[in-house]
Design a protein around this motif. Structure first.
Motif, PDB file in Angstrom:
ATOM      1  N   LYS A 141       0.827  -1.205   0.000  1.00 28.88           N
ATOM      2  CA  LYS A 141       0.000   0.000   0.000  1.00 28.88           C
ATOM      3  C   LYS A 141       0.861   1.254   0.000  1.00 28.88           C
ATOM      4  CE  LYS A 141      -3.326   2.587   2.820  1.00 28.88           C
ATOM      5  NZ  LYS A 141      -4.130   2.601   4.065  1.00 28.88           N
ATOM      6  N   HIS A 145       1.287   4.139  -3.209  1.00 25.29           N
ATOM      7  CA  HIS A 145       0.977   5.564  -3.044  1.00 25.29           C
ATOM      8  C   HIS A 145       2.231   6.421  -2.871  1.00 25.29           C
ATOM      9  CE1 HIS A 145      -2.837   3.547  -2.011  1.00 25.29           C
ATOM     10  NE2 HIS A 145      -3.410   4.647  -2.467  1.00 25.29           N
ATOM     11  N   SER A 159      -2.096   7.263  -7.106  1.00 26.40           N
ATOM     12  CA  SER A 159      -1.757   5.884  -6.752  1.00 26.40           C
ATOM     13  C   SER A 159      -1.400   5.145  -8.041  1.00 26.40           C
ATOM     14  CB  SER A 159      -2.927   5.177  -6.053  1.00 26.40           C
ATOM     15  OG  SER A 159      -3.868   4.687  -7.001  1.00 26.40           O
TER      16      SER A 159
END
Length: 338
Positions: A141, A145, A159
């Motif tokens: 994650k 990002h 993203s």
């Protein structure tokens, strides 16, 4: 006196010959005698940058060679000391040193499979990577990002959604444990495949945005390869006429992990969901999944036709219509009766 000197020289030569003969015998025995019979399998991990001497010691400790010094000399004799591969290898203690060395030079290291199908969101991709045991989903994650990573790979969104290219990847042990390597591999693979979509070079940012977003919607709308171009054409036609896309998968993406499997009227009427293409015109603000190559090609080259609607037949394929009357009839035929 002369006889004494000759005798001493002869004795010295015999000693030298004896020592050489012993060394030759030991070298011959080392090269031709396996450490164990019958043998057993041993997994060897060679880290990048490991010296050949260190590898030799490790092999001796695991009884894959009988003498570390001899193996180190053998590698230098074969001029192989700087050419061994890093990776994870399965060897056997019944092998001779020549087979061990050949495996280090030309053998195939153990590869770990990472299979990512088309249409996964970034968080579903992260879950697959974590469930496969390669990296923590939170690490993925953060990388998805990471502004520096997005800039490095020319991703015009906040993203990497849409750019984590779906494919079956084979990773070495070290690669599979490096989340940055995995994410960058997916991004590199996207751009490698993008060369087939844009053979004349990278598109401008706006074109890239439109194609990847549209491709992601096409990917989620059908699993039938031959329909992708047709569905891309429907959406292109609706955009051209300023009609809302009305694509359920965009709503689902906007709901994220809160989606429970059912789209309700409340969801359809929720203008607070920026991905609600029933309430908001044009394309959604970003990709909704990672499209495969076929969807990207379809989005970059949508079919030119008169269809404005489509409805699922229930078997994975769709019925296409040019007007609302035809579409309503198709809905009654394929949806309401079910």
């Amino acid at each position: 006196m002369r006889k004494l000197i000759l005798a001493l020289v002869a004795l010295f030569l015999l000693i030298i010959i004896g020592i050489s003969g012993t060394a030759l015998y030991e070298a011959h025995r080392f090269l031709n005698t396996p450490p164990e019979m019958p043998g057993r399998e041993v997994t060897v991990i060679i880290e990048p940058g490991t010296t050949f001497d260190a590898v030799s010691r490790m092999l001796a400790e695991q009884n894959l060679v009988t003498d570390a010094n001899y193996f180190a000399m053998y590698g230098k004799w074969e001029k192989a000391a700087g050419s061994i591969q890093a990776g994870e290898f399965v060897m056997n203690t019944s092998w001779t040193p020549s087979k061990v060395l050949d495996t280090l030079l030309r053998g195939k290291p153990i590869m770990y499979k990472l299979a990512l199908r088309e249409g996964l969101t970034w968080w579903e991709t992260a879950a697959v990577i974590e469930n496969t045991g390669y990296a923590n989903a939170t690490e993925i994650k953060d990388l998805v990002h990471d502004p520096e990573l997005l800039d490095k790979y020319d991703i015009p969104f906040d993203s990497a959604e849409g750019f984590l290219f779906p494919d079956t990847y084979l990773l070495t042990r070290k690669e599979s444990q490096d989340p940055r390597f995995i994410v960058e591999l997916l991004l590199k693979t996207f751009w490698k495949n993008a060369e087939k979509v844009w053979p004349d070079g990278k598109p401008d940012a706006e074109t890239l945005k439109k194609v990847v977003i549209l491709a992601s919607v096409v990917e989620k709308e059908t699993g039938v390869p031959e329909e992708r171009g047709t569905i891309a054409g429907v959406f292109a036609k609706r955009l051209e006429r300023r009609m809302p896309l009305q694509a359920d998968p965009t709503i689902i993406y906007g709901l994220g992990t809160a989606f429970d499997g059912n789209i309700t009227r409340r969801h359809l009427e929720d203008s607070g969901n920026p991905y609600n293409t029933y309430r908001h015109g044009g394309l959604p603000p970003g990709p909704i999944c990672s499209p495969g190559l076929d969807a990207l090609l379809a989005a970059a080259n949508p079919e030119d036709h008169d269809y404005l609607y489509f409805v699922s037949k229930g078997d994975g394929s769709h019925q296409f219509s040019t007007n609302l009357r035809q579409h309503n009839n198709a809905v009654r035929k394929y949806q309401l009766k079910r």
